[in-house]
Scaffold this motif. Structure first.
Motif, mmCIF file in Angstrom:
data_model
loop_
_atom_site.group_PDB
_atom_site.id
_atom_site.type_symbol
_atom_site.label_atom_id
_atom_site.label_comp_id
_atom_site.label_asym_id
_atom_site.label_seq_id
_atom_site.Cartn_x
_atom_site.Cartn_y
_atom_site.Cartn_z
ATOM 1 N N GLY A 78 17.389 -15.214 2.410
ATOM 2 C CA GLY A 78 17.449 -16.116 3.556
ATOM 3 C C GLY A 78 17.244 -17.574 3.190
ATOM 4 N N LEU A 79 17.534 -18.432 4.162
ATOM 5 C CA LEU A 79 17.375 -19.867 3.977
ATOM 6 C C LEU A 79 16.976 -20.509 5.298
ATOM 7 C CD1 LEU A 79 19.677 -22.336 2.085
ATOM 8 C CD2 LEU A 79 19.048 -22.813 4.453
ATOM 9 N N ILE A 80 15.924 -21.300 5.236
ATOM 10 C CA ILE A 80 15.549 -22.163 6.360
ATOM 11 C C ILE A 80 15.430 -23.580 5.817
ATOM 12 C CG2 ILE A 80 14.404 -20.426 7.780
ATOM 13 C CD1 ILE A 80 11.702 -21.461 6.639
ATOM 14 N N ALA A 81 15.768 -24.545 6.634
ATOM 15 C CA ALA A 81 15.636 -25.931 6.201
ATOM 16 C C ALA A 81 15.611 -26.830 7.422
ATOM 17 C CB ALA A 81 16.785 -26.328 5.273
ATOM 18 N N SER A 82 15.037 -28.024 7.239
ATOM 19 C CA SER A 82 15.012 -29.033 8.287
ATOM 20 C C SER A 82 14.412 -28.442 9.570
ATOM 21 C CB SER A 82 16.434 -29.566 8.497
ATOM 22 O OG SER A 82 16.441 -30.721 9.273
ATOM 23 N N GLY A 83 15.144 -28.485 10.675
ATOM 24 C CA GLY A 83 14.633 -27.917 11.921
ATOM 25 C C GLY A 83 14.393 -26.418 11.848
ATOM 26 N N GLY A 84 15.092 -25.729 10.933
ATOM 27 C CA GLY A 84 14.856 -24.304 10.741
ATOM 28 C C GLY A 84 13.475 -24.022 10.181
ATOM 29 N N THR A 85 12.990 -24.916 9.326
ATOM 30 C CA THR A 85 11.636 -24.784 8.794
ATOM 31 C C THR A 85 10.610 -25.002 9.894
ATOM 32 O OG1 THR A 85 12.392 -25.476 6.610
ATOM 33 C CG2 THR A 85 10.036 -25.661 7.050
ATOM 34 N N ASP A 86 10.874 -25.955 10.773
ATOM 35 C CA ASP A 86 9.985 -26.157 11.912
ATOM 36 C C ASP A 86 9.952 -24.920 12.804
ATOM 37 O OD1 ASP A 86 9.326 -28.829 11.207
ATOM 38 O OD2 ASP A 86 11.207 -29.520 12.070
ATOM 39 N N LEU A 87 11.092 -24.293 13.017
ATOM 40 C CA LEU A 87 11.141 -23.067 13.810
ATOM 41 C C LEU A 87 10.313 -21.969 13.158
ATOM 42 C CD1 LEU A 87 12.236 -21.086 15.945
ATOM 43 C CD2 LEU A 87 14.308 -20.879 14.540
ATOM 44 N N PHE A 88 10.406 -21.818 11.865
ATOM 45 C CA PHE A 88 9.631 -20.797 11.162
ATOM 46 C C PHE A 88 8.145 -20.913 11.482
ATOM 47 C CE2 PHE A 88 6.975 -19.872 7.435
ATOM 48 C CZ PHE A 88 7.166 -18.500 7.345
ATOM 49 N N LEU A 89 7.639 -22.137 11.579
ATOM 50 C CA LEU A 89 6.219 -22.364 11.816
ATOM 51 C C LEU A 89 5.756 -21.869 13.179
ATOM 52 C CD1 LEU A 89 5.963 -25.943 10.303
ATOM 53 C CD2 LEU A 89 5.180 -23.805 9.259
ATOM 54 N N GLY A 136 12.496 -15.030 -3.319
ATOM 55 C CA GLY A 136 13.924 -15.320 -3.375
ATOM 56 C C GLY A 136 14.447 -16.138 -2.221
ATOM 57 N N ALA A 137 13.617 -16.386 -1.209
ATOM 58 C CA ALA A 137 14.043 -17.178 -0.050
ATOM 59 C C ALA A 137 14.063 -18.666 -0.390
ATOM 60 C CB ALA A 137 13.115 -16.923 1.136
ATOM 61 N N CYS A 138 14.740 -19.442 0.451
ATOM 62 C CA CYS A 138 14.824 -20.896 0.317
ATOM 63 C C CYS A 138 14.168 -21.557 1.523
ATOM 64 C CB CYS A 138 16.280 -21.347 0.248
ATOM 65 S SG CYS A 138 17.190 -20.755 -1.188
ATOM 66 N N VAL A 139 13.322 -22.548 1.260
ATOM 67 C CA VAL A 139 12.642 -23.293 2.318
ATOM 68 C C VAL A 139 12.839 -24.779 2.040
ATOM 69 C CG1 VAL A 139 10.451 -23.762 3.475
ATOM 70 C CG2 VAL A 139 10.924 -21.463 2.570
ATOM 71 N N MET A 152 17.799 -32.754 0.164
ATOM 72 C CA MET A 152 16.944 -31.641 0.566
ATOM 73 C C MET A 152 15.977 -31.326 -0.555
ATOM 74 S SD MET A 152 16.289 -29.804 3.156
ATOM 75 C CE MET A 152 17.764 -30.284 4.050
ATOM 76 N N HIS A 153 14.716 -31.161 -0.189
ATOM 77 C CA HIS A 153 13.707 -30.699 -1.144
ATOM 78 C C HIS A 153 13.451 -29.227 -0.882
ATOM 79 C CE1 HIS A 153 10.114 -30.447 -3.602
ATOM 80 N NE2 HIS A 153 9.489 -29.903 -2.566
ATOM 81 N N TRP A 154 13.660 -28.402 -1.881
ATOM 82 C CA TRP A 154 13.415 -26.963 -1.759
ATOM 83 C C TRP A 154 11.995 -26.685 -2.223
ATOM 84 C CZ3 TRP A 154 16.787 -25.036 1.309
ATOM 85 C CH2 TRP A 154 18.098 -25.542 1.328
ATOM 86 N N MET A 155 11.187 -26.175 -1.333
ATOM 87 C CA MET A 155 9.762 -26.030 -1.577
ATOM 88 C C MET A 155 9.463 -24.896 -2.553
ATOM 89 S SD MET A 155 8.196 -26.678 2.248
ATOM 90 C CE MET A 155 6.487 -26.763 1.638
ATOM 91 N N PRO A 168 0.668 -14.325 1.510
ATOM 92 C CA PRO A 168 1.049 -15.159 0.358
ATOM 93 C C PRO A 168 2.548 -15.144 0.085
ATOM 94 C CG PRO A 168 -0.886 -13.828 -0.151
ATOM 95 C CD PRO A 168 -0.371 -13.335 1.170
ATOM 96 N N ALA A 169 3.093 -16.309 -0.227
ATOM 97 C CA ALA A 169 4.498 -16.424 -0.606
ATOM 98 C C ALA A 169 4.578 -16.571 -2.117
ATOM 99 C CB ALA A 169 5.138 -17.629 0.071
ATOM 100 N N SER A 170 5.570 -15.955 -2.725
ATOM 101 C CA SER A 170 5.717 -16.061 -4.171
ATOM 102 C C SER A 170 7.190 -15.980 -4.541
ATOM 103 C CB SER A 170 4.951 -14.944 -4.889
ATOM 104 O OG SER A 170 5.467 -13.676 -4.539
ATOM 105 N N GLY A 171 7.517 -16.554 -5.685
ATOM 106 C CA GLY A 171 8.855 -16.420 -6.243
ATOM 107 C C GLY A 171 9.974 -16.938 -5.363
ATOM 108 N N LEU A 172 9.782 -18.106 -4.742
ATOM 109 C CA LEU A 172 10.864 -18.662 -3.942
ATOM 110 C C LEU A 172 12.020 -19.084 -4.853
ATOM 111 C CD1 LEU A 172 9.004 -20.791 -1.256
ATOM 112 C CD2 LEU A 172 9.492 -18.351 -1.322
ATOM 113 N N ALA A 173 13.204 -19.140 -4.275
ATOM 114 C CA ALA A 173 14.403 -19.444 -5.054
ATOM 115 C C ALA A 173 14.362 -20.863 -5.611
ATOM 116 C CB ALA A 173 15.645 -19.257 -4.196
#
Length: 201
Positions: free
Chosen positions: A97-108, A118-121, A171-174, A188-193
């Motif tokens: 999956g991938l979230i970014a920008s407003g999608g990252t805000d939605l995740f919160l 493997g996800a992208c933030v 874009m900065h990928w966290m 805990p999150a680990s191993g992001l893409a």
């Protein structure tokens, strides 16, 4: 309301007007009865579509953010996100999956939040005639998002981080460490893409 964050790579942001006219795929929802899966950009019609699928699948309490690249309407995004929190949803970003920008805000907005390996933030500054990072922190323009993060229990430092992490047309990928630093997940999150993988996704 014109989106400050806008869509990410659907159209690079040189000005607010460029975001408004960008072509995009509106967010759509599917469900297997236990999860609701979201794909697409958040716009003024997202909340209505969300409430429709919730009505048809009342037992679904997990919102899977499969590919949520951003929003075209900041106000609609924050209203929708508050509804997700109000209804007690868990938010999940799957491994591809991938979230970014407003999608990252939605995740919160999730009461519980999970980002799979493997996800992208992604995060970046909002832009227009000036970029968010260049606007004094005392300016009221920042308050809408600061108030949102307060409600979601996200430290205000995260907002300032997003402004500094990347320009409006970048874009900065966290990393997992950055996600942990701001308490974005409840597990805990680990191993992001990597950035290279996320840029190509």
């Amino acid at each position: 309301m014109i989106s400050l964050k806008c869509l990410l790579y659907l159209a690079p942001i040189a000005a607010l007007s460029a975001c408004v006219g960008a072509e995009y795929e509106p967010m759509q929802f599917t469900s297997d009865g236990s999860d609701i899966v979201a794909r697409g950009a958040i716009d003024a019609g997202t909340l209505e579509r969300f409430l429709d699928i919730v009505e048809r699948h009342p037992d679904a309490k997990t919102l899977v953010l499969e590919m949520v690249e951003g929003s075209v309407d900041d106000e609609a995004n924050l209203i929708f996100s508050r509804e997700v929190r109000k209804r007690g949803f868990t938010t999940v970003v799957p491994s591809q999956g991938l979230i970014a920008s407003g999608g990252t805000d939605l995740f919160l907005a999730g009461v519980t939040r999970q980002i799979s390996p493997g996800a992208c933030v992604g995060v970046h500054s909002w832009g227009g005639d000036v970029e968010g990072r260049d606007v004094p922190r005392s300016d009221p323009i920042h308050q809408e998002y600061l108030s949102y993060y307060d409600v979601m229990g996200t430290p205000r430092a995260f907002y300032w981080f997003t402004l500094d992490a990347a320009g409006a047309d970048e874009m900065h990928w966290m990393s997992a460490a950055e996600v942990s630093r701001f308490g974005m997940t409840t597990a805990p999150a680990s191993g992001l893409a990597s950035a290279a993988v996320c840029d190509a996704r």
